[in-house]
Design a protein around this motif. Structure first.
Motif, PDB file in Angstrom:
ATOM      1  N   VAL A   1       0.837  -1.212   0.000  1.00 20.66           N
ATOM      2  CA  VAL A   1       0.000   0.000   0.000  1.00 20.66           C
ATOM      3  C   VAL A   1       0.871   1.260   0.000  1.00 20.66           C
ATOM      4  CG1 VAL A   1      -0.269   0.099   2.508  1.00 20.66           C
ATOM      5  CG2 VAL A   1      -2.038   1.097   1.038  1.00 20.66           C
TER       6      VAL A   1
ATOM      7  N   ASN B   1       2.315   2.660   2.662  1.00 17.34           N
ATOM      8  CA  ASN B   1       2.394   3.360   3.941  1.00 17.34           C
ATOM      9  C   ASN B   1       1.876   2.451   5.041  1.00 17.34           C
ATOM     10  OD1 ASN B   1      -0.642   3.900   4.075  1.00 17.34           O
ATOM     11  ND2 ASN B   1      -0.087   4.935   2.160  1.00 17.34           N
TER      12      ASN B   1
ATOM     13  N   HIS C   1       2.850   0.897   9.288  1.00 16.27           N
ATOM     14  CA  HIS C   1       3.810   0.767  10.385  1.00 16.27           C
ATOM     15  C   HIS C   1       4.343  -0.659  10.450  1.00 16.27           C
ATOM     16  CE1 HIS C   1       1.145   4.139  11.268  1.00 16.27           C
ATOM     17  NE2 HIS C   1       2.118   4.668  11.962  1.00 16.27           N
TER      18      HIS C   1
ATOM     19  N   ARG D   1      -5.122  -1.201   4.540  1.00 14.56           N
ATOM     20  CA  ARG D   1      -5.273   0.255   4.422  1.00 14.56           C
ATOM     21  C   ARG D   1      -5.909   0.683   3.094  1.00 14.56           C
ATOM     22  NH1 ARG D   1      -1.670   2.884   8.401  1.00 14.56           N
ATOM     23  NH2 ARG D   1      -1.317   4.718   7.133  1.00 14.56           N
ATOM     24  N   VAL D   2      -6.629  -0.218   2.463  1.00 11.09           N
ATOM     25  CA  VAL D   2      -7.303   0.122   1.215  1.00 11.09           C
ATOM     26  C   VAL D   2      -8.796   0.297   1.508  1.00 11.09           C
ATOM     27  CG1 VAL D   2      -7.987  -0.796  -1.045  1.00 11.09           C
ATOM     28  CG2 VAL D   2      -5.606  -0.961  -0.293  1.00 11.09           C
ATOM     29  N   ALA D   3      -9.435   1.189   0.772  1.00  8.79           N
ATOM     30  CA  ALA D   3     -10.847   1.502   0.999  1.00  8.79           C
ATOM     31  C   ALA D   3     -11.686   0.236   1.082  1.00  8.79           C
ATOM     32  CB  ALA D   3     -11.362   2.405  -0.119  1.00  8.79           C
TER      33      ALA D   3
ATOM     34  N   PRO E   1      -8.160  -2.087   8.038  1.00  5.87           N
ATOM     35  CA  PRO E   1      -7.870  -0.649   8.019  1.00  5.87           C
ATOM     36  C   PRO E   1      -6.587  -0.319   8.781  1.00  5.87           C
ATOM     37  CG  PRO E   1      -9.669  -1.131   9.535  1.00  5.87           C
ATOM     38  CD  PRO E   1      -9.343  -2.425   8.839  1.00  5.87           C
ATOM     39  N   GLY E   2      -6.140   0.902   8.625  1.00  2.00           N
ATOM     40  CA  GLY E   2      -4.876   1.341   9.209  1.00  2.00           C
ATOM     41  C   GLY E   2      -4.760   1.049  10.688  1.00  2.00           C
ATOM     42  N   HIS E   3      -5.828   1.288  11.424  1.00  2.00           N
ATOM     43  CA  HIS E   3      -5.867   0.963  12.847  1.00  2.00           C
ATOM     44  C   HIS E   3      -7.015  -0.006  13.074  1.00  2.00           C
ATOM     45  CE1 HIS E   3      -3.507   4.668  12.742  1.00  2.00           C
ATOM     46  NE2 HIS E   3      -2.969   4.284  13.873  1.00  2.00           N
TER      47      HIS E   3
ATOM     48  N   GLU F   1     -10.316  -1.694  13.982  1.00  2.00           N
ATOM     49  CA  GLU F   1     -11.629  -1.111  14.268  1.00  2.00           C
ATOM     50  C   GLU F   1     -12.579  -2.181  14.781  1.00  2.00           C
ATOM     51  OE1 GLU F   1     -13.061   1.244  10.949  1.00  2.00           O
ATOM     52  OE2 GLU F   1     -11.033   1.978  10.542  1.00  2.00           O
TER      53      GLU F   1
ATOM     54  N   THR G   1     -11.294  -0.590  19.336  1.00  2.79           N
ATOM     55  CA  THR G   1     -10.659   0.271  18.348  1.00  2.79           C
ATOM     56  C   THR G   1      -9.523   1.022  19.029  1.00  2.79           C
ATOM     57  OG1 THR G   1     -12.716   0.556  17.131  1.00  2.79           O
ATOM     58  CG2 THR G   1     -11.038   2.269  16.839  1.00  2.79           C
ATOM     59  N   THR G   2      -8.323   0.864  18.483  1.00  2.51           N
ATOM     60  CA  THR G   2      -7.186   1.567  19.090  1.00  2.51           C
ATOM     61  C   THR G   2      -6.440   2.366  18.030  1.00  2.51           C
ATOM     62  OG1 THR G   2      -5.907  -0.477  18.850  1.00  2.51           O
ATOM     63  CG2 THR G   2      -6.820  -0.005  21.029  1.00  2.51           C
ATOM     64  N   GLY G   3      -5.570   3.202  18.515  1.00  2.00           N
ATOM     65  CA  GLY G   3      -4.825   4.115  17.656  1.00  2.00           C
ATOM     66  C   GLY G   3      -4.470   5.350  18.464  1.00  2.00           C
TER      67      GLY G   3
ATOM     68  N   GLU H   1      -4.922   7.004   4.987  1.00  6.50           N
ATOM     69  CA  GLU H   1      -4.968   5.602   5.405  1.00  6.50           C
ATOM     70  C   GLU H   1      -5.000   5.366   6.908  1.00  6.50           C
ATOM     71  OE1 GLU H   1      -3.099   6.871   3.073  1.00  6.50           O
ATOM     72  OE2 GLU H   1      -3.348   5.692   1.227  1.00  6.50           O
ATOM     73  N   ASP H   2      -4.599   6.321   7.710  1.00  6.35           N
ATOM     74  CA  ASP H   2      -4.616   6.073   9.156  1.00  6.35           C
ATOM     75  C   ASP H   2      -6.041   5.894   9.690  1.00  6.35           C
ATOM     76  OD1 ASP H   2      -1.999   5.686   9.824  1.00  6.35           O
ATOM     77  OD2 ASP H   2      -1.597   7.765  10.364  1.00  6.35           O
ATOM     78  N   GLY H   3      -7.007   6.351   8.930  1.00  5.24           N
ATOM     79  CA  GLY H   3      -8.392   6.005   9.244  1.00  5.24           C
ATOM     80  C   GLY H   3      -9.075   6.863  10.285  1.00  5.24           C
TER      81      GLY H   3
ATOM     82  N   THR I   1      -9.780   6.860  13.453  1.00  7.45           N
ATOM     83  CA  THR I   1      -9.240   7.266  14.760  1.00  7.45           C
ATOM     84  C   THR I   1      -8.318   8.470  14.628  1.00  7.45           C
ATOM     85  OG1 THR I   1      -7.385   5.715  14.493  1.00  7.45           O
ATOM     86  CG2 THR I   1      -9.302   4.935  15.750  1.00  7.45           C
ATOM     87  N   HIS I   2      -7.799   8.679  13.437  1.00  4.52           N
ATOM     88  CA  HIS I   2      -6.833   9.752  13.232  1.00  4.52           C
ATOM     89  C   HIS I   2      -7.389  10.901  12.391  1.00  4.52           C
ATOM     90  CE1 HIS I   2      -4.167   6.932  15.057  1.00  4.52           C
ATOM     91  NE2 HIS I   2      -3.089   7.646  14.855  1.00  4.52           N
TER      92      HIS I   2
ATOM     93  N   SER J   1     -10.325   4.318   6.529  1.00  4.27           N
ATOM     94  CA  SER J   1      -8.930   4.091   6.163  1.00  4.27           C
ATOM     95  C   SER J   1      -8.842   3.834   4.672  1.00  4.27           C
ATOM     96  CB  SER J   1      -8.403   2.882   6.949  1.00  4.27           C
ATOM     97  OG  SER J   1      -7.120   2.511   6.495  1.00  4.27           O
ATOM     98  N   ALA J   2      -8.318   4.789   3.944  1.00  3.80           N
ATOM     99  CA  ALA J   2      -8.184   4.643   2.490  1.00  3.80           C
ATOM    100  C   ALA J   2      -7.384   5.820   1.966  1.00  3.80           C
ATOM    101  CB  ALA J   2      -9.556   4.615   1.822  1.00  3.80           C
TER     102      ALA J   2
ATOM    103  N   VAL K   1      -9.748   8.891  -2.710  1.00  5.50           N
ATOM    104  CA  VAL K   1     -10.943   8.038  -2.703  1.00  5.50           C
ATOM    105  C   VAL K   1     -11.952   8.576  -1.692  1.00  5.50           C
ATOM    106  CG1 VAL K   1     -11.799   5.716  -2.198  1.00  5.50           C
ATOM    107  CG2 VAL K   1      -9.616   6.014  -3.420  1.00  5.50           C
TER     108      VAL K   1
END
Lengths: 699, 699
Positions: free
Chosen positions: A33, A35, A37, A102-104, A109-111, A113, A123-125, B491-493, B495-496, B666-667, B671
């Motif tokens: 993707v 990006n 962590h 991390r794609v729609a 998802p990134g964090h 959920e 859900t964390t982040g 992408e962080d979605g 929470t961010h 997250s995307a 998009v």
């Protein structure tokens, strides 16, 4: 109970290959993707695997199993740490899901959920929230045990389970984690195990930039059991040492445990390891290839997983099912032995309330001034008498918030000197920790099977706001009892007087703010909250007065049942054809009612709308909303002792807004209302001005 | 330096009488108004007196003396602890002021208010903020020393002074204090002394309800110097022991100090002492009379103060003046020895900026996409090169916030292993502690003589919100660099991704939110912030993009100087007679610009207004505002990637609001903008819809 006999710890090459597969998947997912962590997902892989395979009591085929342990990944940015284990242990995530990281629209998802991906318990982040959620889950587990099986010896109840959390430097720097950890120590939460990823790296580089305290000494000061695990000489996690520490942590049931585990971020990437860059950036093709070589993977392949690895990892499903079968035996025996409790368990887990519960909701006689916080306290006690799963407390303001549901039963551990103390007590003393209150309430709601509330002053909703947002994002049915809801609190002055908070809280999508006008609206608000718990889950914030407000005579005024619809006609125009509508909330409804008398005396037909919850009102269909606020009646006034923001939507261009656009002051509240122009006269004058505007437009 | 030779400690009967007078005044003041917090004002009186009389270097006749020590009362509810000392030591508070405690307009509000009462160094009440302010003051003192007198040996500079703070259980339970205390330990703030009022009482009763950690062990873990002072056998504070501890704390200059002092709340009230009720309620006539008897005061009299007592206490003025005279000598010598630094000192203390500073503000060439966070980072570095008093950093997101003003100069103590570390360094590493960042920034601003900024993601403004509110209440000129300001972070979605934050922050009275549309608006925003520092002091929050946005060609578009007015015409309608106005902020301005092209192509004259700061715009006179938003142009559209709340005020009944009423996802951000309907087409369609509404009304 464990998914494996702990005295037979073995770590095979296949285990290692599975762990390294998780590392490879993490690198590849981020690289694909572009990006994310990768660093901690790589370094933590052995620990996460160890927990998911050998410690967590779970059934990957049923992520909602009531007897399961809970796993919380507090550093949500390393979501791949969790996703790879959910994939490997058979929660339904596929390799394609990992490829869609991390794609729609993906399940990765990134964090992480909660509610979006099976097996994600919270859900964390936002850092620090996860560990505080875990503390709440551990509290809920104890309260749940108290509801259903309090007499069972420790470790012998089907309601005994362990909360496992991975936490990071970032989590432990945040104040929320300090509050929650102090509370956990105070509560002696022996069912909580935190594994601290002590990697010496944060985004700005070495943690020496900002973090040099002795973390374990701090946790010892909180009353936690502390251990340290050092890495192998090659820098990887020593899984044998870690397993021993995790076992000891689980065995310690008289206090929470934390294990500081030194790791090397992005291990074993030859160049990226131990760098801040590896925290939040893709490693790049070359470094990934180099790392794959180190791990014995084909540098040309991506997302390389063998059947052998997957099959090996998925054996955890069978171990989990075996553990569950064992648990089901105990659970069945408990049901047989305690059929009434079992019936109560069935009722509570289905989200139902006891038959006839609503009869407990008090009705307050008209005429007397009653603070809505007082009405709330009375209602809570009345509901508490019939709804045993309802519990909560205050962030050290119980006497002000009137949130003590049972003064003889405090949720406090064995050994606490208070007379009311009981490990299964009902009144939670959160301490002066609003943020931890909010976040542990989230954990309690996530754990399930109880209903929780928590109180503080409305102004201090700011202190807990990140937790409130997450409750709204996760649609958690928690209730905030926010009292002292305006300058009406008086002498404590501007630091304690909310001015912007109603508007600011209404901005949070999914949070309902309810500001009842009198005692009976307060009772109906609580009733509605109880009714919506399962049908419309989500956080609700009650905004309640410190000062007394008139209890309206419902023979004269319309029924307070209208609260359930968010807004309703409290007093109709005398001719049933209003020329002007006064819309008010909470303690200012009385000003609208008085202004109406004045206007009606002047021959102006005036409707008063009580609007305790704009959010609930907006849920109603257009026909209802138009019946309360007919579009053709454009002369309107809103009245609320807070900033105007948002009210234009309801009063329109021709309307007037009676508001407070500045901070309050330390003085008797009656003086403040008068000095700041929050009076019935001001409302009546605003109504006349709005009428003139409407007339001018119509001319 | 001290106001008294410490080896000659004497405690006379008159000292004791003065302390007891403070106790009596506290009881009487609360009783007179009928509410307030007498208990700790009584028990803490000896400690506060000791600090004000013997330790604090101050000149009560000049509360702004730059060489003074600072005193912070973190538990603001015990404001009488401070007011009685301000009265006794001659800050201008009178006995009548004490009699007017918590009364409208008095100089003695419920909680101490900075800027309202001379000698109040910070507004306290929301717990934990005071100690964090004190940490900020201690940081500022070190940075100030670095600006003006870095070579002086320790303790030899006129810029050496001590920050004294009283802190309570409540302060130490709050996470904000944990963050700030960890940071203080990391920073080795040897100029900070905290006196912890360990009274075992909070509002819900014994602290055993919620607080059982080992506080001093925790502070040791943070790297603080810790001491404990036990009371006398009668329960009163042992002033000799306390003085010894305070002296040792001041002498410890390599790390911050905390002294845990066991006290009995409301001592020596015979019945009220050691009760939670004495915390926040008047003691009642009978108990006050009984206490006065214990103390040898006339139970019939109220506010009993003898001239002897006042004269004795006011001797501190002479001691203070003597200390000041001594200081002035050193200060004068410093001026003589370092005339250039003295000139810089005079410039900075007067609030002026260096000649020609504004030439440093960068101008960005048109055409290239630049993230506004990037433009901000460039501007900060450029301003930093000419404004040495400008410093700050990030809560561990420097690489994302682009807040590193000097990468070779980190504000870190002696002994820190980082290469960039310097005690006088310019880049602050706040750690993952947004709340402490906000509150230490307040302390830095309160200390004076520097200009501070701090960054995090906009979504985490929630974590620091209580500190932001206090900055606004105190009108402190601090700047928040809040980047990643919408779903545009991608992408962080959710929470961010801030959705509600712009609206929620705009609710705070006195806070300005500035969301620039492009690189040049960002530069002008920073320039304006610098210009407003003294003329319009107050916090400013910059909302900046992660993603690149077009840099508008200012030959075509109007000048970015309009940012200083909050909102301005960026692009006029082609015929200079707009039919519709598009109002946008930040990254959405480009959508308005594109929509304008579309509308103009359709023959609809369209104006685009860039509205980076509604607050600054609302400061302008009506004529200017009407020139930007002519009242007769009622077809309007607002565009902002956040919730709608507030925009109706600007677009009116006929307007349309392009907003985002739910959480993000997250995307890839492109998009998200498309999927969520934040497009130029949507803006153009909304403009057409608004025009139809206006036509329908006019018909």
């Amino acid at each position: 109970m464990s998914t494996t006999p702990t005295n037979a710890f073995e770590w095979t090459e296949l285990d290692q290959r599975t762990v390294d597969t998780a590392r490879v998947l993490a690198m590849d997912a981020v690289q694909k993707v572009g990006n994310g962590h990768p660093g901690t997902a790589m370094s933590l892989a052995p620990a996460a695997y160890l927990i998911f395979q050998r410690f967590l009591r779970h059934d990957p085929t049923d992520p909602a199993w009531v007897g399961r342990d809970r796993f919380v990944l507090s550093p949500g940015h390393t979501s791949l740490t969790l996703y790879t284990q959910l994939y490997l242990s058979g929660y339904g995530l596929s390799l394609d899901d990992l490829k869609a990281f991390r794609v729609a629209g993906s399940r990765t998802p990134g964090h992480p959920e909660h509610g979006h991906t099976a097996g994600v318990e919270t859900t964390t982040g936002p850092l620090g929230q996860g560990i505080a959620n875990a503390v709440g889950m551990a509290m809920a587990a104890r309260y749940e045990r108290g509801l259903f099986d309090p007499e069972a010896p420790a470790g012998q109840s089907p309601f005994d389970h362990t909360i496992w959390a991975i936490v990071s430097d970032g989590d432990l720097e945040e104040g929320i984690s300090a509050e929650a950890s102090s509370l956990a120590g105070h509560q002696k939460l022996g069912n909580l195990v935190a594994l601290y990823d002590d990697n010496h790296i944060s985004i700005e580089g070495d943690t020496a930039t900002a973090f040099s305290e002795d973390v374990l000494a701090r946790y010892e000061a909180y009353g936690w059991h502390v251990q340290r695990v050092t890495p192998k000489t090659d820098g990887d996690i020593d899984v044998h040492a870690l397993a021993t520490a995790l076992e000891a942590a689980r065995a310690e049931t008289s206090r929470p445990s934390i294990i500081a585990m030194r790791t090397i971020i992005a291990w074993p990437a030859p160049n990226a390891q131990d760098t801040a860059k590896a925290h939040g950036s893709a490693l790049g093709e070359a470094e990934i290839a180099a790392t794959k070589k180190v791990l014995g993977f084909d540098p040309q392949k991506t997302f390389e997983v063998t059947d052998e690895v997957v099959n090996h990892a998925r054996e955890v499903v069978q171990r989990g099912k075996a553990a569950r079968a064992e648990w089901e035996k105990g659970f069945h025996a408990w049901r047989e032995a305690a059929p009434e409790r079992a019936a109560e368990f069935d009722r509570i887990t289905s989200g139902e309330l006891p038959d006839g519960w609503e009869k407990a909701v008090p009705v307050f006689p008209a005429g007397k001034d009653v603070a809505t916080r007082k009405a709330s306290g009375d209602t809570l006690k009345a509901l508490g008498a019939v709804i045993p799963e309802l519990w909560g407390g205050s962030a050290d303001l119980a006497e002000s918030n009137l949130t003590t549901i049972d003064e003889d039963s405090s949720f406090l551990p064995e050994g606490n000197p208070l007379k009311s103390a009981s490990p299964y007590g009902r009144t939670i003393h959160f301490g002066i920790r609003e943020h931890a209150m909010g976040s542990t309430m989230n954990g309690i709601a996530l754990h399930g099977n109880t209903r929780v509330f928590g109180g503080t002053f409305l102004v201090f909703s700011d202190y807990m706001r990140p937790a409130v947002r997450l409750a709204a994002l996760m649609k958690l049915p928690v209730t905030y009892v926010w009292t002292h809801d305006s300058i009406g609190l008086g002498e404590d002055g501007p630091t304690h007087q909310p001015v912007e908070h109603l508007a600011a809280l209404r901005t949070i999508p999914g949070l309902s703010i309810v500001r009842p006008a009198d005692a009976n609206e307060t009772a109906v608000a609580w009733r509605t909250i109880a009714e919506r718990h399962s049908s419309h889950p989500g956080p609700v914030g009650l905004a309640l007065t410190r000062q007394g407000v008139p209890t309206f005579d419902r023979e004269v005024f319309h029924s307070a049942d209208g609260v359930a619809k968010g807004g309703y006609v409290l007093a109709e125009a005398s001719n049933f054809a209003p020329k002007v509508i006064l819309i008010a909330t909470g303690s200012e409804v009385q000003l609208a009612v008085k202004a109406r008398e004045e206007l009606e005396a002047d021959g102006i037909p005036t409707r008063v709308v009580s609007m305790p919850s704009i959010e609930w009102f907006n849920e109603q269909d257009q026909a209802y909303r138009d019946s309360v606020l007919p579009p053709n009646v454009r002369a309107r006034v809103s009245v609320e002792a807070g900033i105007a923001q948002g009210w234009r939507e309801l009063v329109g261009d021709a309307g007037r807004i009676i508001s407070l656009e500045h901070y309050g002051a330390s003085a008797d509240y009656k003086v403040l209302f008068r000095e700041f122009g929050l009076t019935a006269d001001a409302v009546a004058n605003a109504a006349r001005a709005s009428l003139r505007t409407v007339e001018a437009i119509s001319r």
